[in-house]
Scaffold this active site. Sequence first.
Site, PDB file in Angstrom:
ATOM      1  N   ARG A 229       0.844  -1.199   0.000  1.00 36.94           N
ATOM      2  CA  ARG A 229       0.000   0.000   0.000  1.00 36.94           C
ATOM      3  C   ARG A 229       0.876   1.243   0.000  1.00 36.94           C
ATOM      4  NH1 ARG A 229      -4.920  -1.800   4.158  1.00 36.94           N
ATOM      5  NH2 ARG A 229      -5.339  -3.774   3.077  1.00 36.94           N
ATOM      6  N   ARG A 244       1.567   1.708  10.264  1.00 42.14           N
ATOM      7  CA  ARG A 244       1.153   2.102   8.913  1.00 42.14           C
ATOM      8  C   ARG A 244       2.375   2.014   7.995  1.00 42.14           C
ATOM      9  NH1 ARG A 244      -3.422   5.368   7.535  1.00 42.14           N
ATOM     10  NH2 ARG A 244      -3.629   5.973   9.713  1.00 42.14           N
ATOM     11  N   GLU A 316      -7.147  -0.339  14.774  1.00 44.03           N
ATOM     12  CA  GLU A 316      -7.681  -1.438  13.972  1.00 44.03           C
ATOM     13  C   GLU A 316      -6.667  -2.573  13.777  1.00 44.03           C
ATOM     14  OE1 GLU A 316      -8.600  -2.426   9.343  1.00 44.03           O
ATOM     15  OE2 GLU A 316      -8.874  -0.348   9.957  1.00 44.03           O
ATOM     16  N   SER A 319     -10.681  -6.133   9.901  1.00 47.14           N
ATOM     17  CA  SER A 319     -11.956  -5.617   9.398  1.00 47.14           C
ATOM     18  C   SER A 319     -12.597  -6.720   8.575  1.00 47.14           C
ATOM     19  CB  SER A 319     -11.765  -4.357   8.560  1.00 47.14           C
ATOM     20  OG  SER A 319     -11.102  -4.652   7.356  1.00 47.14           O
ATOM     21  N   ARG A 356       0.494  -6.136  11.633  1.00 40.22           N
ATOM     22  CA  ARG A 356       0.183  -5.125  12.651  1.00 40.22           C
ATOM     23  C   ARG A 356      -0.162  -5.745  14.010  1.00 40.22           C
ATOM     24  NH1 ARG A 356      -4.211  -0.341  11.654  1.00 40.22           N
ATOM     25  NH2 ARG A 356      -2.757   0.218   9.972  1.00 40.22           N
TER      26      ARG A 356
END
Length: 392
Positions: A229, A244, A316, A319, A356
């Site tokens: 990403r 991140r 988070e 999800s 993460r």
Amino acid sequence: ALLSADERRRSAVSRADTLRAEQKQLGKQVGKASGAERDELLARAKELAAQVKQAEAEQGEADEQLQAAQKKVSNLVDPAVPPGGEDDFAVLKHVGTPREFDFEVKDHLELGEGLRALDMERGAKVSGARFYFLTGVGAQLELALLNMAAAQATAAGFTLVVPPVLVRPEIMDGTGFLGAHASEIYRLEEDDAYLVGTSEVPLAGYHAGEILDLSGGPRRYAGWSTCFRREAGSYGKDTRGIIRVHQFNKLEMFVYCREQDAPAEHERLLAWEEEMLAKIEVPYRVIDTAAGDLGASAARKFDCEAWVPSQQAYRELTSTSNCTTFQARRLNTRVREAEGPNAVAATLNGTLATTRWIVAILENHQQPDGSVVVPEALRPFLGGREVLEPVA
């Protein structure tokens, strides 16, 4: 814009159909005519052929404009989703209580460096900002996490998949990722291909153009992949550590089912995520993401956010999204019905483990000396190790 494009296409189709019908009728007349009448009809036929060619070109252009307009429309939001933006989520429940520390809390980067598990400095030297090396117990911890997730998924009946992480534009577009968030995707221009940010993308393309037999129930896949990403627009956010980053590993659940079965399947995916979170023994909450914070493809999305002691906040970790028929419609994936026409499939996805998670494990299980207690369920995947010790 969509309605206008649809009207233009209908008009173009009607004109082309009318001209083709006229051309067919004229052809019959030419066959019966002779002399001057035949010459006149042939001249008219030539003129009509040019008009048909132009009308078909206009129809093709109208088709493209309609498809482009359709692709800009996001999925329909489930009526149960809370309205609003990023901060307007609804908290569905809390699980566990944040730990009270009687010593100064270290963040995951300081702990990771003490364990010789994480090297951000050399990651930046080799690849740039937001890259890192997982070393020693860091690499072992990530593999242990993903293997524990893979074991749970396969025990639950998922088919384990290691998919390609480069996909064609039509597959990336079909999943809905080339809309508002296209700037977050790495594109290889010379190859006209994209690096995926989740194995949801290749798994959504796995059955593109196919008709599935779901008489035995949903098709469930667990994709283990490296994800990429660009994190465009995140300048200044989470620059410390691995919260991140541009590259990470993930095990993603992906399901094909009938549209009417999707809400119940969504609840199952959330339950499997919570089962994994229980294994790493961290406090977390489940939120119902607000409508304005949903991606283009999701009709509803639940996030599980773990408590991060150094930030005194929930962040988070997983999800799960119900994409209803949005992706399958764009990728032409259908379900064979016993009676009546084939139906469009529904697709869902959900994270079962990712890099993460190391953040939450290190911070929640840290000890005063910088060591980290390994959650009991994770120990068999780390060779029975109970504590990760700092390296002098």
